[in-house]
Motif scaffolding. Structure first.
Motif, PDB file in Angstrom:
ATOM      1  N   LEU A 100     -53.344  28.910  -0.396  1.00 10.96           N
ATOM      2  CA  LEU A 100     -52.154  28.142  -0.764  1.00 10.96           C
ATOM      3  C   LEU A 100     -52.447  26.647  -0.786  1.00 10.96           C
ATOM      4  CD1 LEU A 100     -49.125  27.949  -1.343  1.00 10.96           C
ATOM      5  CD2 LEU A 100     -48.735  27.958   1.132  1.00 10.96           C
ATOM      6  N   LEU A 101     -53.130  26.158   0.235  1.00 10.32           N
ATOM      7  CA  LEU A 101     -53.494  24.745   0.257  1.00 10.32           C
ATOM      8  C   LEU A 101     -54.360  24.396  -0.947  1.00 10.32           C
ATOM      9  CD1 LEU A 101     -53.611  21.968   1.608  1.00 10.32           C
ATOM     10  CD2 LEU A 101     -55.546  22.803   2.984  1.00 10.32           C
ATOM     11  N   GLY A 102     -55.280  25.295  -1.294  1.00  8.84           N
ATOM     12  CA  GLY A 102     -56.134  25.064  -2.459  1.00  8.84           C
ATOM     13  C   GLY A 102     -55.347  24.987  -3.749  1.00  8.84           C
ATOM     14  N   LEU A 135     -66.624  31.323  -6.040  1.00  4.60           N
ATOM     15  CA  LEU A 135     -66.180  30.993  -4.686  1.00  4.60           C
ATOM     16  C   LEU A 135     -64.948  31.793  -4.281  1.00  4.60           C
ATOM     17  CD1 LEU A 135     -66.705  27.128  -4.823  1.00  4.60           C
ATOM     18  CD2 LEU A 135     -68.053  28.786  -3.520  1.00  4.60           C
ATOM     19  N   LEU A 136     -64.033  31.988  -5.222  1.00  9.37           N
ATOM     20  CA  LEU A 136     -62.841  32.767  -4.908  1.00  9.37           C
ATOM     21  C   LEU A 136     -63.196  34.227  -4.658  1.00  9.37           C
ATOM     22  CD1 LEU A 136     -59.812  32.645  -4.557  1.00  9.37           C
ATOM     23  CD2 LEU A 136     -59.550  33.012  -7.009  1.00  9.37           C
ATOM     24  N   ALA A 137     -64.098  34.773  -5.477  1.00  3.57           N
ATOM     25  CA  ALA A 137     -64.526  36.155  -5.268  1.00  3.57           C
ATOM     26  C   ALA A 137     -65.263  36.323  -3.947  1.00  3.57           C
ATOM     27  CB  ALA A 137     -65.429  36.595  -6.424  1.00  3.57           C
ATOM     28  N   SER A 138     -65.856  35.240  -3.459  1.00  7.65           N
ATOM     29  CA  SER A 138     -66.553  35.273  -2.176  1.00  7.65           C
ATOM     30  C   SER A 138     -65.599  35.107  -1.000  1.00  7.65           C
ATOM     31  CB  SER A 138     -67.607  34.158  -2.123  1.00  7.65           C
ATOM     32  OG  SER A 138     -68.546  34.296  -3.161  1.00  7.65           O
ATOM     33  N   LYS A 158     -62.962  26.595   1.758  1.00  7.35           N
ATOM     34  CA  LYS A 158     -63.851  25.669   1.068  1.00  7.35           C
ATOM     35  C   LYS A 158     -63.202  25.133  -0.205  1.00  7.35           C
ATOM     36  CE  LYS A 158     -67.817  23.604   0.511  1.00  7.35           C
ATOM     37  NZ  LYS A 158     -68.277  22.554   1.456  1.00  7.35           N
ATOM     38  N   LEU A 159     -62.577  26.006  -0.969  1.00  3.15           N
ATOM     39  CA  LEU A 159     -61.888  25.576  -2.183  1.00  3.15           C
ATOM     40  C   LEU A 159     -60.767  24.591  -1.864  1.00  3.15           C
ATOM     41  CD1 LEU A 159     -61.738  28.983  -4.076  1.00  3.15           C
ATOM     42  CD2 LEU A 159     -62.854  26.909  -4.916  1.00  3.15           C
ATOM     43  N   ALA A 205     -70.984  23.575  -4.634  1.00  2.00           N
ATOM     44  CA  ALA A 205     -70.575  24.577  -3.650  1.00  2.00           C
ATOM     45  C   ALA A 205     -70.989  25.984  -4.089  1.00  2.00           C
ATOM     46  CB  ALA A 205     -69.066  24.515  -3.438  1.00  2.00           C
ATOM     47  N   ALA A 206     -70.819  26.299  -5.382  1.00  2.00           N
ATOM     48  CA  ALA A 206     -71.205  27.623  -5.878  1.00  2.00           C
ATOM     49  C   ALA A 206     -72.715  27.814  -5.806  1.00  2.00           C
ATOM     50  CB  ALA A 206     -70.712  27.798  -7.319  1.00  2.00           C
TER      51      ALA A 206
END
Length: 420
Positions: free
Chosen positions: A211-213, A344-347, A352-353, A398-399
């Motif tokens: 949500l913050l992301g 990153l989302l799939a991880s 981090k996002l 990051a990725a």
């Protein structure tokens, strides 16, 4: 062909919405068009919020853990997301009314906002369960209803904002029909309020960071919508929304293809198939950049040869050229970082996002406010371009780090192709 099935529905929906927007740009006055465009922005933001709170955690719960429909996490997500529809719909009504849409139009916009979120969760349910046929049918049904309604509206002598809201509502209803007899619906009927307790763990682990992301990402990519509308009204936002129409093919491709690829990344990462993820990431990036290039050439040709075909002489040429060129800088950065965000989302790297988008959000908001005050509404798009470019750089790094760390954890030799 890899992306054809995934893209046909969203492209159809976006194409129909694009036609409707062009029609309304011609038939509505500038202020009403600005109201309509701003409510579409709010609808997209609400869908992003739903993704953060419900569909992204669903992706992780089902994709990584092999959960089925009757597991606690999917039941909790179904329950909480269903109960949250009513307050969100009421918020839509209040916002539309504050914008001056009129109570009738505001109520219809509220109903549409709720149905759109319901459809969004349902289509995500079947994507993550690797049964995309209903999702595709929903998208096609929504698109056909919207297209037919837009064509009928185009032949009418007069169109109002309430008419446009009603068309969106009816189309969303058609989009829900493929889910009318489904296992997910049966699960909704069988759920109990006690199922909500399962969401506490989801919130602590994933949803709060997601949500913050989303909130900070929205500040990065759309802060000009809120700032310009607040300072200059719906009329000031209208040229920004109008010039954004020309980047629609790229944004549609980004949304459709990253959603498709993200679901694949979840399963490939869970099985340790890093090379498949690396290959999919590269293919997605090049596909989006290619679409960006073709769209740019088409947009420049339109502006040079026949701008009145789309904009009907409602905006000065300098505004059109400035807005369109700035939007293409924005969407170039967005196309570049979309694949990194999907990895990153799939991880499950929600935290981090959120951290990265918080940095880019601050830059975007400060730049948008400065450009709005110094140069005017259209130039505020440059603030978004700056924030998106910074976000692209941060996500790429990051990725790359994520892929390198996963390769080390699996005892693999790090291949530079995993970083690209």
């Amino acid at each position: 062909m890899r992306y054809a099935g995934a893209a046909v529905g969203p492209i159809g929906v976006a194409g129909a919405q694009f036609l409707l927007s062009l029609l309304l740009l011609r038939q509505l006055d500038v202020a009403d068009f600005g109201r309509f465009a701003f409510l579409l922005v709010i609808s997209q933001f609400s869908i992003s919020l739903w993704s953060a709170l419900f569909t992204a955690p669903l992706l992780i719960a089902v994709g990584q853990k092999g959960a089925d429909d009757d597991a606690a996490a999917p039941r909790a997500l179904l329950c909480v997301s269903s109960l949250a529809l009513l307050p969100v719909a009421l918020a839509f009504v209040g916002l539309a009314s504050m914008l001056g849409a009129g109570m009738a139009a505001a109520c219809v916009f509220g109903l549409w906002g709720g149905l759109a979120l319901l459809r969004h969760f349902a289509r995500a349910w079947y994507l993550v369960h690797r049964a995309p046929a209903r999702t595709i049918a929903s998208d096609v049904g929504y698109a056909l209803a919207l297209l037919l309604g837009a064509l009928i509206m185009g032949g009418a002598a007069r169109t109002s904002l309430a008419d446009a809201a009603l068309l969106l509502l009816v189309s969303a209803g058609f989009g829900l029909l493929p889910f009318a007899r489904s296992k997910a619906l049966a699960t909704v009927r069988a759920m109990r309020l006690s199922d909500m307790t399962g969401y506490q763990q989801i919130w602590r682990r994933d949803a709060r960071w997601s949500l913050l992301g989303v909130v900070t990402t929205e500040a990065t990519v759309n802060s000009q919508s809120y700032i310009v509308t607040a300072l200059s009204g719906a009329g000031g936002f209208a040229p920004i929304a109008a010039t954004a129409l020309l980047i629609r093919p790229v944004t549609v491709a980004i949304n459709a293809l990253t959603e498709f690829e993200r679901a694949r990344f979840v399963h490939d990462l869970a099985s340790g198939s890093l090379m498949l993820v690396a290959r999919g990431r590269a293919q997605l990036r090049w596909a989006l950049l290619g679409i960006w290039g073709v769209t740019l050439v088409s947009a420049l040709a339109l502006l040079a040869l026949a701008p009145a075909l789309v904009f009907h002489g409602k905006f000065a040429d300098t505004i059109l050229w400035t807005g369109v060129l700035l939007w293409f800088v924005v969407v170039l950065a967005r196309a570049f970082h979309a694949c990194d965000g999907a990895v990153l989302l799939a991880s499950g790297r929600f935290r981090k996002l959120a951290q990265l988008s918080s940095v880019s959000a601050i830059v975007s908001v400060m730049a948008v406010v400065s450009l709005q005050l110094l140069l005017g509404p259209v130039w505020s798009i440059g603030g978004i371009a700056l924030g998106e470019s910074l976000y692209a750089l941060l996500l790429f790094r990051a990725a790359r780090t994520e892929m390198r760390n996963r390769a080390k954890d699996q005892g693999c030799i790090f291949d530079s192709s995993m970083a690209r």
